[in-house]
Design an enzyme around this catalytic site. Structure first.
Site, PDB file in Angstrom:
ATOM      1  CG  ASN A  55      -1.375  -4.875  16.632  1.00 14.77           C
ATOM      2  OD1 ASN A  55      -2.478  -5.412  16.722  1.00 14.77           O
ATOM      3  ND2 ASN A  55      -1.166  -3.769  15.920  1.00 14.77           N
ATOM      4  CG  ASP A  75      -8.920  -0.358   7.567  1.00 16.90           C
ATOM      5  OD1 ASP A  75      -8.529  -1.451   7.108  1.00 16.90           O
ATOM      6  OD2 ASP A  75      -8.146   0.572   7.852  1.00 16.90           O
ATOM      7  CD  GLU A 106      -3.385  -1.368  13.469  1.00 18.10           C
ATOM      8  OE1 GLU A 106      -3.201  -1.181  12.249  1.00 18.10           O
ATOM      9  OE2 GLU A 106      -2.458  -1.428  14.293  1.00 18.10           O
ATOM     10  CD  GLU A 160       2.458  -3.603  10.908  1.00 17.97           C
ATOM     11  OE1 GLU A 160       3.434  -3.166  10.270  1.00 17.97           O
ATOM     12  OE2 GLU A 160       1.287  -3.217  10.712  1.00 17.97           O
TER      13      GLU A 160
HETATM   14  C1  XIL Z   1      -0.811   4.100   9.948  1.00 16.71           C
HETATM   15  C2  XIL Z   1      -1.369   5.476  10.236  1.00 16.71           C
HETATM   16  O1  XIL Z   1      -2.785   5.411  10.259  1.00 16.71           O
HETATM   17  C3  XIL Z   1      -0.930   6.440   9.172  1.00 16.71           C
HETATM   18  O2  XIL Z   1      -1.341   7.772   9.505  1.00 16.71           O
HETATM   19  C4  XIL Z   1       0.581   6.402   9.046  1.00 16.71           C
HETATM   20  O3  XIL Z   1       0.982   7.227   7.961  1.00 16.71           O
HETATM   21  C5  XIL Z   1       1.055   4.990   8.800  1.00 16.71           C
HETATM   22  O4  XIL Z   1       0.586   4.150   9.834  1.00 16.71           O
HETATM   23  N1  XIL Z   1      -0.564  -0.888  10.962  1.00 16.71           N
HETATM   24  C6  XIL Z   1      -0.368  -0.219  12.146  1.00 16.71           C
HETATM   25  C7  XIL Z   1      -0.708   1.225  12.236  1.00 16.71           C
HETATM   26  O5  XIL Z   1      -0.019  -0.850  13.146  1.00 16.71           O
HETATM   27  O6  XIL Z   1       0.153   1.902  13.118  1.00 16.71           O
HETATM   28  C8  XIL Z   1      -0.670   1.884  10.875  1.00 16.71           C
HETATM   29  O7  XIL Z   1      -1.112   3.232  11.017  1.00 16.71           O
HETATM   30  C9  XIL Z   1      -1.527   1.110   9.908  1.00 16.71           C
HETATM   31  C10 XIL Z   1      -0.992  -0.288   9.730  1.00 16.71           C
END
Ligand code: XIL
Length: 490
Positions: free
Chosen positions: A211, A277, A275, A170
């Site tokens: 990422n 969802d 990631e 990020e």
């Molecule tokens: C999230 C985790 O799932 C949570 O448990 C934590 O509290 C916060 O981070 N982007 C990412 C991930 O790259 O690492 C994040 O994961 C979600 C957003």
């Protein structure tokens, strides 16, 4: 989406053929495993075997606490072939104070993955979040050394055990400027190249990724990431891939996602959905779940369309494990499994998109054989169903082809059940289809909806597709009719 005809590069075709052979055995084993486990909603094809048959992986995030839930781990190890630790490889866990490392939680996930035949995406080495305060409060002239030691120590610890690393996570703001975090403030934009070079020196075989989120479609942020990757490649900085987090809101998968990923692949890097969802405002209705199925299928099809897309990972196994309710108030139900690890419509849609089949997504009966109002009405019974638009894209190789067809309801009323009719050019024979049933396999064919994608609200679009053998003519059909009405193209 514009019509694009593309030849799959030879290595990818060979890789897919190899996986297909291995997967034929693997899927039989998986089916037996699922039946033995007595899992409700047992699938005929697992996510991973269907994905492997297409030459890609299907992954999930897992946390250390997930490992003690045997229902979860049995779904994880039977369905997924890639694991991303949800939190356990982040800086606040791995180096909570300067120079003192804790790899035990990450190691547990790696051990689980190895014992289940899954690979690991390392996540992550450098990120502004979940960063211990000792790093953010360092004097500027000590940040580079701290970052390099952290990367070297962690990447060396996991050397040979991870498939890839999200080296910098990020880095961008939504407007395309670089995030003003401690790394940027101390080192300027060069911290990204430095991080990549440091990781490469520690583990030369790991695939190194940048990422980020909100880079899935073409926009200011993805343009900035594109320029960065282009610049890194031109300087010979070791970068192997770009991760598209894909934390979507229901119904908002960007229409430019495939084209966007394709332009990154054209720079010579891999791309991955890292990631995934798709969050729903709670409570989720059955229409929401149908839209979610369509969203997931779209993302998977987008990855399959791009020859450099290596795989898709969901963020969490099921809705009970998802970070969404904690991070986005009022939202949830964002994964393919419900709170009891039962597959949701999105699961069936993804398996279908991957060319597999599930026991719960059996084809909708043909219109003439069915009295169900949700089945496809025949044109003579209903007349023209209203305007529609079809966009198709073909990928062809010497004796085969895949075609994705996006159908948009451009009318003002909802379509309940659909039949898409078109004529396959001479020599094309359908061997498999996703998100639809196509009969017969050659000549004038009818493609009908499955249980989860028969409803098409005004403005809504769905993507279906098929794989076919072909004997030299891989062109798209000349015209399409939907429930008897000729569709516009575009
Ligand atoms: C999230 C985790 O799932 C949570 O448990 C934590 O509290 C916060 O981070 N982007 C990412 C991930 O790259 O690492 C994040 O994961 C979600 C957003």
């Amino acid at each position: 989406m514009s019509v694009r005809t593309r030849r799959l590069p030879q290595p990818r075709r060979a890789q897919r053929a190899l996986f297909a052979t291995a997967a034929a055995t693997a899927s039989a084993v998986t089916l037996a495993t699922l039946l033995l486990a007595g899992q409700a909603g047992a699938a005929n094809t697992s996510l991973k075997s269907a994905a492997e048959a297409k030459g890609v992986y299907f992954g999930t995030a897992l946390t250390q606490s997930n490992l003690s839930n045997s229902t979860l781990t049995s779904v994880a190890s039977s369905q997924f072939d890639m694991v991303t630790p949800g939190n356990e490889m982040k800086w606040d866990t791995t180096e909570p104070s300067n120079g003192s490392y804790n790899f035990a939680p990450g190691d547990q996930i790696v051990t689980y993955a190895q014992s289940s035949g899954m690979r690991v995406r390392g996540h992550n080495l450098v990120w502004h979040s979940q960063l211990p305060s000792w790093v953010s409060s360092l004097p500027a002239n000590q940040v580079q050394a701290a970052m390099e030691s952290h990367i070297t120590t962690e990447a060396t610890h996991y050397k040979g055990k991870v498939y890839s690393w999200d080296v910098v996570n990020e880095p961008f703001n939504d407007d395309g400027t670089l995030r003003q975090d401690v790394f940027y403030t101390a080192m300027g934009s060069g911290y990204i190249a430095d991080a990549l070079r440091t990781a490469h020196a520690a583990d030369p075989n790991a695939k190194l990724y940048l990422n980020d989120y909100n880079i899935e479609g073409e926009n200011a942020k993805s343009n900035a990431m594109y320029s960065l990757v282009q610049s890194l490649k031109s300087q010979g900085v070791p970068i192997d891939g770009v991760g598209f987090e894909s934390h979507f809101i229901l119904g908002q998968v960007p229409t430019t996602m495939a084209a966007n990923m394709q332009r990154f692949a054209a720079l010579g890097v891999n791309v991955a959905v890292t990631e995934l969802d798709d969050r729903i405002q709670l409570p989720a209705s059955s229409a929401n779940l149908a839209q979610q199925a369509s969203d997931f299928a779209t993302v998977v099809n987008d990855c399959l369309t791009v020859s450099g897309c290596v795989g898709v990972s969901q963020w969490g196994v099921g809705d009970a494990d998802s970070w969404i309710p904690g991070a986005f108030s009022g939202y949830g139900a964002a994964t393919m499994y419900d709170g009891n690890y039962q597959p949701k419509p999105a699961y069936n849609a993804v398996v279908a998109a991957l060319g597999g089949s599930t026991s719960t997504s059996s084809p909708t009966p043909t219109p003439s054989a069915s009295a169900s109002p949700s089945a496809s009405p025949s044109p003579s019974a209903t007349g023209a169903a209203g305007p529609c638009k079809v966009a198709d894209s073909v990928s062809a190789w010497n004796t085969g082809m895949t075609e994705n067809i996006t159908i948009t309801n451009t009318g003002s009323s909802t379509i309940n059940g659909w039949s898409l009719r078109f004529t396959l050019p001479t020599g094309q024979t359908v061997t498999s289809a996703w998100n639809t049933t196509i009969t017969p396999a050659t000549g004038p064919v009818t493609s009908t909806n499955l249980s989860y994608n028969g409803t098409l609200a005004p403005g809504a679009a769905i993507t279906i597709g098929f794989q076919a053998n072909q004997t030299g003519n891989a062109s798209a059909p000349g015209s399409f009719t939907l429930n008897g009405s000729t569709c516009s193209r575009g």
